[in-house]
Design a protein around this motif. Structure first.
Motif, PDB file in Angstrom:
ATOM      1  N   LEU A  74       0.828  -1.211   0.000  1.00  4.58           N
ATOM      2  CA  LEU A  74       0.000   0.000   0.000  1.00  4.58           C
ATOM      3  C   LEU A  74       0.862   1.262   0.000  1.00  4.58           C
ATOM      4  O   LEU A  74       0.568   2.229  -0.708  1.00  4.58           O
ATOM      5  N   ASP A  75       1.918   1.243   0.789  1.00  6.09           N
ATOM      6  CA  ASP A  75       2.831   2.388   0.849  1.00  6.09           C
ATOM      7  C   ASP A  75       3.457   2.631  -0.523  1.00  6.09           C
ATOM      8  O   ASP A  75       3.539   3.766  -1.006  1.00  6.09           O
ATOM      9  N   MET A  76       3.860   1.552  -1.166  1.00  7.24           N
ATOM     10  CA  MET A  76       4.469   1.659  -2.492  1.00  7.24           C
ATOM     11  C   MET A  76       3.461   2.164  -3.529  1.00  7.24           C
ATOM     12  O   MET A  76       3.802   2.968  -4.386  1.00  7.24           O
ATOM     13  N   THR A  77       2.219   1.707  -3.429  1.00 12.69           N
ATOM     14  CA  THR A  77       1.187   2.134  -4.376  1.00 12.69           C
ATOM     15  C   THR A  77       0.867   3.618  -4.200  1.00 12.69           C
ATOM     16  O   THR A  77       0.691   4.342  -5.183  1.00 12.69           O
ATOM     17  N   LEU A  78       0.805   4.068  -2.958  1.00 12.31           N
ATOM     18  CA  LEU A  78       0.587   5.490  -2.697  1.00 12.31           C
ATOM     19  C   LEU A  78       1.746   6.315  -3.265  1.00 12.31           C
ATOM     20  O   LEU A  78       1.532   7.348  -3.913  1.00 12.31           O
ATOM     21  N   ALA A  79       2.963   5.847  -3.056  1.00 13.14           N
ATOM     22  CA  ALA A  79       4.132   6.547  -3.611  1.00 13.14           C
ATOM     23  C   ALA A  79       4.062   6.580  -5.138  1.00 13.14           C
ATOM     24  O   ALA A  79       4.349   7.609  -5.759  1.00 13.14           O
ATOM     25  N   MET A  80       3.664   5.470  -5.747  1.00 14.41           N
ATOM     26  CA  MET A  80       3.535   5.413  -7.212  1.00 14.41           C
ATOM     27  C   MET A  80       2.496   6.437  -7.693  1.00 14.41           C
ATOM     28  O   MET A  80       2.732   7.143  -8.677  1.00 14.41           O
ATOM     29  N   ALA A  81       1.371   6.523  -7.002  1.00 16.10           N
ATOM     30  CA  ALA A  81       0.335   7.486  -7.396  1.00 16.10           C
ATOM     31  C   ALA A  81       0.879   8.910  -7.333  1.00 16.10           C
ATOM     32  O   ALA A  81       0.646   9.715  -8.243  1.00 16.10           O
ATOM     33  N   ARG A  82       1.620   9.207  -6.297  1.00 19.15           N
ATOM     34  CA  ARG A  82       2.192  10.550  -6.164  1.00 19.15           C
ATOM     35  C   ARG A  82       3.209  10.831  -7.266  1.00 19.15           C
ATOM     36  O   ARG A  82       3.248  11.932  -7.818  1.00 19.15           O
ATOM     37  N   LEU A  83       4.031   9.852  -7.567  1.00 20.01           N
ATOM     38  CA  LEU A  83       5.018  10.017  -8.642  1.00 20.01           C
ATOM     39  C   LEU A  83       4.333  10.223  -9.989  1.00 20.01           C
ATOM     40  O   LEU A  83       4.740  11.090 -10.776  1.00 20.01           O
ATOM     41  N   LEU A  84       3.311   9.426 -10.258  1.00 23.11           N
ATOM     42  CA  LEU A  84       2.595   9.539 -11.530  1.00 23.11           C
ATOM     43  C   LEU A  84       1.948  10.909 -11.692  1.00 23.11           C
ATOM     44  O   LEU A  84       2.068  11.541 -12.744  1.00 23.11           O
ATOM     45  N   ARG A  96       3.074  12.674 -21.538  1.00 27.81           N
ATOM     46  CA  ARG A  96       2.288  12.275 -20.359  1.00 27.81           C
ATOM     47  C   ARG A  96       1.967  10.791 -20.361  1.00 27.81           C
ATOM     48  O   ARG A  96       1.893  10.143 -21.398  1.00 27.81           O
ATOM     49  N   VAL A  97       1.755  10.274 -19.199  1.00 25.56           N
ATOM     50  CA  VAL A  97       1.452   8.862 -18.988  1.00 25.56           C
ATOM     51  C   VAL A  97       0.036   8.540 -19.461  1.00 25.56           C
ATOM     52  O   VAL A  97      -0.187   7.540 -20.138  1.00 25.56           O
ATOM     53  N   GLY A  98      -0.910   9.365 -19.081  1.00 30.63           N
ATOM     54  CA  GLY A  98      -2.308   9.130 -19.428  1.00 30.63           C
ATOM     55  C   GLY A  98      -2.990   8.238 -18.402  1.00 30.63           C
ATOM     56  O   GLY A  98      -2.347   7.501 -17.649  1.00 30.63           O
ATOM     57  N   ALA A  99      -4.294   8.303 -18.381  1.00 29.92           N
ATOM     58  CA  ALA A  99      -5.090   7.589 -17.378  1.00 29.92           C
ATOM     59  C   ALA A  99      -4.968   6.074 -17.483  1.00 29.92           C
ATOM     60  O   ALA A  99      -4.904   5.370 -16.471  1.00 29.92           O
ATOM     61  N   GLU A 100      -4.926   5.558 -18.702  1.00 31.51           N
ATOM     62  CA  GLU A 100      -4.855   4.104 -18.898  1.00 31.51           C
ATOM     63  C   GLU A 100      -3.558   3.524 -18.328  1.00 31.51           C
ATOM     64  O   GLU A 100      -3.567   2.555 -17.582  1.00 31.51           O
ATOM     65  N   ARG A 101      -2.438   4.138 -18.682  1.00 25.63           N
ATOM     66  CA  ARG A 101      -1.151   3.647 -18.166  1.00 25.63           C
ATOM     67  C   ARG A 101      -1.015   3.907 -16.676  1.00 25.63           C
ATOM     68  O   ARG A 101      -0.412   3.115 -15.948  1.00 25.63           O
ATOM     69  N   ALA A 102      -1.583   5.003 -16.214  1.00 28.28           N
ATOM     70  CA  ALA A 102      -1.541   5.285 -14.780  1.00 28.28           C
ATOM     71  C   ALA A 102      -2.324   4.222 -14.014  1.00 28.28           C
ATOM     72  O   ALA A 102      -1.848   3.714 -12.983  1.00 28.28           O
ATOM     73  N   ALA A 103      -3.496   3.876 -14.504  1.00 23.93           N
ATOM     74  CA  ALA A 103      -4.296   2.831 -13.844  1.00 23.93           C
ATOM     75  C   ALA A 103      -3.526   1.522 -13.826  1.00 23.93           C
ATOM     76  O   ALA A 103      -3.474   0.823 -12.797  1.00 23.93           O
ATOM     77  N   MET A 104      -2.905   1.173 -14.944  1.00 21.53           N
ATOM     78  CA  MET A 104      -2.130  -0.068 -14.997  1.00 21.53           C
ATOM     79  C   MET A 104      -0.961  -0.021 -14.026  1.00 21.53           C
ATOM     80  O   MET A 104      -0.655  -1.008 -13.350  1.00 21.53           O
ATOM     81  N   SER A 105      -0.301   1.103 -13.918  1.00 23.15           N
ATOM     82  CA  SER A 105       0.817   1.251 -12.987  1.00 23.15           C
ATOM     83  C   SER A 105       0.359   1.055 -11.547  1.00 23.15           C
ATOM     84  O   SER A 105       1.049   0.424 -10.742  1.00 23.15           O
ATOM     85  N   LEU A 106      -0.806   1.587 -11.223  1.00 23.69           N
ATOM     86  CA  LEU A 106      -1.324   1.457  -9.864  1.00 23.69           C
ATOM     87  C   LEU A 106      -1.729   0.018  -9.554  1.00 23.69           C
ATOM     88  O   LEU A 106      -1.445  -0.501  -8.471  1.00 23.69           O
TER      89      LEU A 106
END
Length: 171
Positions: A74-84, A96-106
């Motif tokens: 969870l900590d890593m996922t929150l950090a990933m969201a902030r980075l994205l 830009r990453v875009g919503a689709e790639r951001a969702a996949m990253s999360l």
């Protein structure tokens, strides 16, 4: 005066990273900032599945590794969201990453250590730490099974590509 950061909170001491609900809400808010008007539904479903997996409400044992656990993921996922979101807000539109790639990253962030979780009928391993050498491959296999349930099947080759190497192929 120095305020101590609680050990189950993020670096800002504002999000309880031992709580799936708290992190999901924080990530939802970040997603809305980074990609206004885009659907968060697939990520929300992933958080629900994550909670089921890491709490032992699936045909698996709950996570039993000391570090690679719910809080770490969870900590890593929150950090990933902030980075994205930070990246998205600082680059030109074509980069830009875009919503689709951001969702996949999360989603990938949430399940990056799912390979440490043992199944109920596993009598061969004493704990999930025994999967250290091939937990990445096991996590990729979990993603390959999960992604179609949220309409992200097209991401399976990308999310599992680096996990299928000669060293881990047989695991």
């Amino acid at each position: 005066m120095y305020d101590l950061r609680r050990n189950d909170y993020d670096v800002t001491n504002t999000v309880q990273v031992s709580s799936t609900a708290a992190v999901s809400q924080a990530v939802r808010e970040l997603f809305a900032i980074g990609w206004p008007g885009e659907s968060y539904d697939r990520v929300a479903v992933a958080f629900e599945e994550f909670e089921r997996l890491f709490s032992g409400r699936m045909p698996v044992l709950r996570v039993d590794t000391v570090y690679h656990d719910r809080q770490h993921s969870l900590d890593m996922t929150l950090a990933m969201a902030r980075l994205l979101v930070g990246y998205e807000s600082t680059v030109d539109a074509p980069r830009r990453v875009g919503a689709e790639r951001a969702a996949m990253s999360l989603v990938t962030s949430l399940f990056h250590d799912a390979g440490y979780i043992r199944e109920f009928d596993d009598r061969q391993h004493r704990n999930g730490a025994e999967f250290t050498l091939y937990h990445v491959t096991r996590s990729a296999r979990f993603l390959a099974r999960f992604l179609p349930s949220v309409g992200m099947d097209s991401w399976i080759p990308i999310s599992t590509r680096s996990c299928i190497s000669p060293v881990t192929r047989s695991s």
